[in-house]
Enzyme design. Structure first.
Site: not given
Ligand code: DOR
Ligand code: ZN
Length: 431
Positions: A69-70, A101, A159, A239, A312, A316
């Protein structure tokens, strides 16, 4: 300038190669691999070869993370394409596929093109955008698969959210298959999930945290396998976290279905027991499971049920994590710890070196149809050099990623990427 990597052990699962040899890179491509090339090359091209002594190191096809996730566009405080690219090469990844996302979601060509533009500016790792299955990943209307493919996506996924409508998933698998686009399924039945905060089991009971039952994942894994079988298409399960999912995928493969799957390092490293700390860095979706699940994940890796290890990588910000457990965001910043954690599988006898590298490079390339994951002559000069002995301690303050959310902070590790070469150029040098 030619680059000559000398004295390392060279492992390339795509050619069943595991030899002591030198590797020559020329014009951004792999030009040749042979023992003691160094003896002839320097005299052949005097002054034109930069030789790097890599005795004791392991040279492998550049690692590929198929689940990153970038965050850009929209959540630049969590990660940007530039910071994520820096984290990728520091973790040994020469290619990453990024989930859609962001905000807005990558559900149309303008976002895909934006990501590609930013990736080219960062110019560190190869970035392959993944497009959304449904508009806004809302699960009701398919995106323009063809248009997204033309713009450069390599796969489709919603996702972060499941595709709850089975009929929509059926149409997605059929249409995507006809275009040669893999579909990556985030398997989670939203009703069974029920707003849970951690794995449903002993620890959720004693901690008083609402649980996510393993069947929330398994019911959807089973459904997607059935849809893929019925439509004679393929599906990739993201995952994988439970023993039941491993069993379902193993059985599907045995029956010859076109199902592939990945797990992430935290699922073979940690269990829900860690949640006793209430540390939100352990909060991830799907949640950390029990010890039987962890054991089954390792078995699934060992017997080939699980094709790939994906980070994955879910960076954050502090404001997302430093809140009450219930409100904390899910995810682990994983690009810079994935290899270190995965190397433990070799020491534990779960995987051999070539098997691990297949799961972190060759197999993701195959699943995503990328011309990567190989050291064959003429292939792109994407190489990861691993020091298997080096001892280091995870320090989130040293992360290139903006996401400092790691439950592995302070953990002692053995082995890491020390040189990451993309297209024949050194993009990370941690020696
Ligand atoms: O833990 C997760 N974080 N699971 C996901 O499916 C999405 C991801 C996120 O985008 O933070
Ligand atoms: Zn996911």
């Amino acid at each position: 300038m030619k680059l000559l990597l000398t004295g390392a052990r060279v492992i390339d699962p795509s050619q069943k190669m595991d030899v002591a040899a030198d590797v020559l890179l020329e014009n951004g491509k792999i030009a040749g691999i042979a023992p003691e090339l160094v003896k002839t090359i320097n005299s052949k091209y005097p002054g034109k070869v930069k030789a790097i002594d890599l005795s004791g190191m392991i040279v492998v096809p550049g690692l590929i993370d198929m689940h990153t996730h970038l965050r850009e566009p929209g959540f630049e405080y969590k990660e940007t394409i530039a910071s994520g690219s820096a984290a990728a090469v520091a973790g040994g990844f020469t290619s990453v596929a990024c989930m859609p996302n962001s905000s807005p979601i990558n559900d149309n060509r303008s976002i895909t093109e934006f990501i590609k533009r930013k990736a080219a500016q960062a110019a560190l790792t190869n970035i392959y955008p993944i497009g959304a299955i449904s508009k806004d990943s809302a699960g009701s209307q398919l995106t323009e698969f063809w248009d997204l493919k033309e713009a450069g996506i390599v796969a489709l996924s919603d996702d972060g959210k499941p595709v709850m409508d089975a009929a929509l998933m059926r149409r997605a698998l059929e249409y995507a298959f006809s275009l040669g686009l893999p579909v990556i399924s985030h398997c989670e039945d939203i009703n069974l999930f029920g707003g849970g905060l951690m794995n449903e089991g002993y620890y959720s009971t004693i901690l008083g945290l609402r649980g996510v039952p393993s069947i929330a994942e398994e019911a959807m894994v089973a459904r997607d396998i059935l849809i893929a079988e019925f439509t004679k298409t393929s599906v990739h399960v993201a995952h994988v976290s439970t023993a039941g999912s491993v069993r379902l995928i193993r059985e599907a493969k045995k029956r010859g279905l076109q199902v592939t799957a990945e797990t992430a390092p935290h699922y073979f490293t940690l269990t829900d027991e860690s949640l006793q700390s209430y540390d939100t860095n352990f909060k991830v979706n799907p949640p950390l499971r029990g010890i039987d699940d962890l054991t089954a994940i390792k078995e699934g890796l060992a017997d080939g049920t699980l094709d790939a290890i994906a980070c994955d990588h879910a960076p954050h910000g502090r404001t997302d994590k430093e809140v009450e457990f219930e409100y904390a965001a899910c995810g682990i910043s994983g690009l810079e710890t994935s290899l270190g954690l995965s190397l433990q599988l070799i020491r534990d006898g779960v995987l051999s070196w070539p098997e691990l590298i297949a799961k972190m490079s060759t197999n993701p390339a195959r699943i995503l149809n990328l011309p990567k994951g190989t050291l064959k002559a003429g292939a792109d000069g994407d190489i990861t050099v691993i020091d298997p002995q080096i001892q280091w301690t995870v320090d989130v303050k040293a992360f290139r990623s903006r996401g400092k959310n790691s439950p592995f902070h302070g953990r002692e590790m053995q082995g890491r990427a020390v040189l990451t070469i993309v297209g024949g150029e050194i993009k990370y040098d941690g020696r």
